[in-house]
Design a protein around this motif. Sequence first.
Motif, PDB file in Angstrom:
ATOM      1  N   ASN A 254      26.048  -0.936 -42.199  1.00 47.62           N
ATOM      2  CA  ASN A 254      26.416  -0.826 -40.819  1.00 47.62           C
ATOM      3  C   ASN A 254      26.372  -2.457 -40.625  1.00 47.62           C
ATOM      4  O   ASN A 254      25.643  -3.170 -40.519  1.00 47.62           O
ATOM      5  N   THR A 255      27.772  -2.795 -40.310  1.00 51.53           N
ATOM      6  CA  THR A 255      28.173  -4.332 -40.199  1.00 51.53           C
ATOM      7  C   THR A 255      28.038  -4.634 -38.720  1.00 51.53           C
ATOM      8  O   THR A 255      28.102  -5.896 -38.452  1.00 51.53           O
ATOM      9  N   ASP A 256      28.344  -3.742 -37.917  1.00 49.70           N
ATOM     10  CA  ASP A 256      28.427  -4.022 -36.523  1.00 49.70           C
ATOM     11  C   ASP A 256      27.167  -4.009 -35.588  1.00 49.70           C
ATOM     12  O   ASP A 256      26.912  -4.492 -34.643  1.00 49.70           O
ATOM     13  N   LYS A 257      25.985  -4.177 -36.530  1.00 47.71           N
ATOM     14  CA  LYS A 257      24.717  -4.278 -35.787  1.00 47.71           C
ATOM     15  C   LYS A 257      24.412  -3.354 -34.553  1.00 47.71           C
ATOM     16  O   LYS A 257      23.742  -3.549 -34.081  1.00 47.71           O
ATOM     17  N   SER A 258      25.241  -2.185 -34.740  1.00 50.27           N
ATOM     18  CA  SER A 258      24.971  -1.157 -33.401  1.00 50.27           C
ATOM     19  C   SER A 258      24.068  -0.444 -33.999  1.00 50.27           C
ATOM     20  O   SER A 258      23.339   0.130 -34.986  1.00 50.27           O
TER      21      SER A 258
END
Length: 137
Positions: free
Chosen positions: A96-100
């Motif tokens: 999960n790279t977008d920290k959503s």
Amino acid sequence: MVFIKAFLSDLHSSDESNLVTSIKYNLKQLLESEAPLILLDPNLIESQHSIFAFGVEDIQSLNYQLGKTIFTSRIKALIRSFEHRIENVEISLLANTDKSNTISFTIFGDLVNGQEFQLNSKLNISDFSLSMENEVV
């Protein structure tokens, strides 16, 4: 005109087969649904594959706190129980790279027509909505 196309026409793209469209629709319904909080007797095998078990068992605890192995095994078990048109199901978690507040994962398998199947999915933990993009290999 096939009856089901009346309901799925907006979901169908020109490069997607009717089988893939139907599977995506079923998986979306399955993973966005919460199973009833009923303890089923393990001896009642057919009830394990009925509406009494359809959906995620505990939708509130379906998050990263479960651990990768438990999350993937639960999703894999659900797909094996309710989507028999995918064989050799495998689930892979993505970073999960977008920290959503989402869980990104890929569903791999073989379709009953012999086609390989890959579905990139993103489950939003806030409202338990699911987005899917398919890649037919």
